[in-house]
Enzyme design. Structure first.
Site, short mmCIF file in Angstrom:
data_model
loop_
_atom_site.label_atom_id
_atom_site.label_comp_id
_atom_site.label_asym_id
_atom_site.label_seq_id
_atom_site.Cartn_x
_atom_site.Cartn_y
_atom_site.Cartn_z
N ILE A 97 0.83 -1.20 0.00
CA ILE A 97 0.00 0.00 0.00
C ILE A 97 0.87 1.25 0.00
O ILE A 97 1.95 1.27 0.60
CB ILE A 97 -0.98 -0.03 1.21
CG1 ILE A 97 -1.94 1.17 1.19
CG2 ILE A 97 -0.24 -0.13 2.53
CD1 ILE A 97 -3.10 1.06 2.18
N CYS A 98 0.41 2.27 -0.71
CA CYS A 98 1.01 3.60 -0.69
C CYS A 98 2.47 3.59 -1.14
O CYS A 98 2.78 3.11 -2.22
CB CYS A 98 0.83 4.19 0.72
SG CYS A 98 1.24 5.95 0.87
N GLY A 99 3.37 4.11 -0.35
CA GLY A 99 4.78 4.20 -0.72
C GLY A 99 5.42 2.85 -1.00
O GLY A 99 6.39 2.76 -1.76
N VAL A 101 4.05 0.51 -2.70
CA VAL A 101 3.77 0.22 -4.11
C VAL A 101 4.75 0.98 -4.99
O VAL A 101 5.22 0.46 -6.01
CB VAL A 101 2.31 0.55 -4.49
CG1 VAL A 101 2.02 0.09 -5.91
CG2 VAL A 101 1.33 -0.08 -3.52
N ALA A 149 -2.60 -0.93 -3.32
CA ALA A 149 -3.57 0.10 -2.97
C ALA A 149 -2.88 1.44 -2.83
O ALA A 149 -1.67 1.51 -2.56
CB ALA A 149 -4.27 -0.26 -1.66
#
Length: 196
Positions: A97-99, A101, A149
């Site tokens: 998720i977030c960073g 990814v 995500a």
């Protein structure tokens, strides 16, 4: 007992792990542990966390690897890259998720999967990322055994990861997450009081 390991780096995003880790950890069938590059990390929210495992101590046969976002995913760590790469090659569950990814994109680890992230334009200068045609503008995307995500999708991420590891049937998972998504009163109107 099934095992989930959450990789958290310095300035990790507390809220991105909270729902998923707590739901898994409250099950008698799952054990949740944290892992990082160093023994102590601090979250964006100021929590100082003593981690359970170093990256070397993560078993290759754990049931779930979760990479929690934050502000330190510009890290270059061969062990971490190899761990994720091997899991994806072996079709073993990974959530990011977030960073985190962004980290996968930068290291070419999204090139065989449909995926999402914070924004495709952030990856324009990543030479190892060659799969822009499979970036989907959604809160969360599950493809094979990978869930990705963006940083505003903690609940959607929780839902898809739980479905991926077959934590429960899909309807039960959606209902469990709905309590957080809708809030107690709207949930009670829709499903009844969960505590009655």
């Amino acid at each position: 007992m099934k095992q989930a390991v959450f990789v958290i780096l310095d300035e990790y995003a507390d809220w991105e792990s909270a729902y998923l880790s707590s739901m898994l950890n409250q099950s008698d069938e799952w054990q949740v542990q944290s892992a990082s590059i160093k023994n102590m990390v601090s979250s964006i929210g100021g929590f100082h966390t003593s981690v359970d495992l170093t990256l070397n101590q993560i078993s290759s046969d754990i049931d779930l690897l979760v990479l929690i976002g934050g502000n330190s995913w510009n890290v270059e760590d061969t062990k971490l890259k190899n761990l994720v790469d091997q899991r994806l090659d072996n079709n073993q569950p990974v959530g990011a998720i977030c960073g985190a990814v962004d980290y996968l994109a930068k290291n070419g680890l999204l090139n065989k999967h449909k995926h999402t992230g914070n924004s495709l334009y952030l990856w324009n200068e990543f030479d190892n990322y060659t799969n822009g045609q499979n970036f989907i503008e959604k809160q969360v995307v599950r493809d094979q055994k990978l869930v990705t995500a963006n940083g505003t999708a903690a609940l959607e991420f929780t839902t898809e990861v739980l479905k991926m590891v077959q934590f429960n049937d899909d309807n039960s998972i959606e209902k469990q997450v709905a309590l957080q998504e809708l809030g107690f009163y709207k949930y009670s109107e829709k499903y009844g009081n969960p505590f009655a």
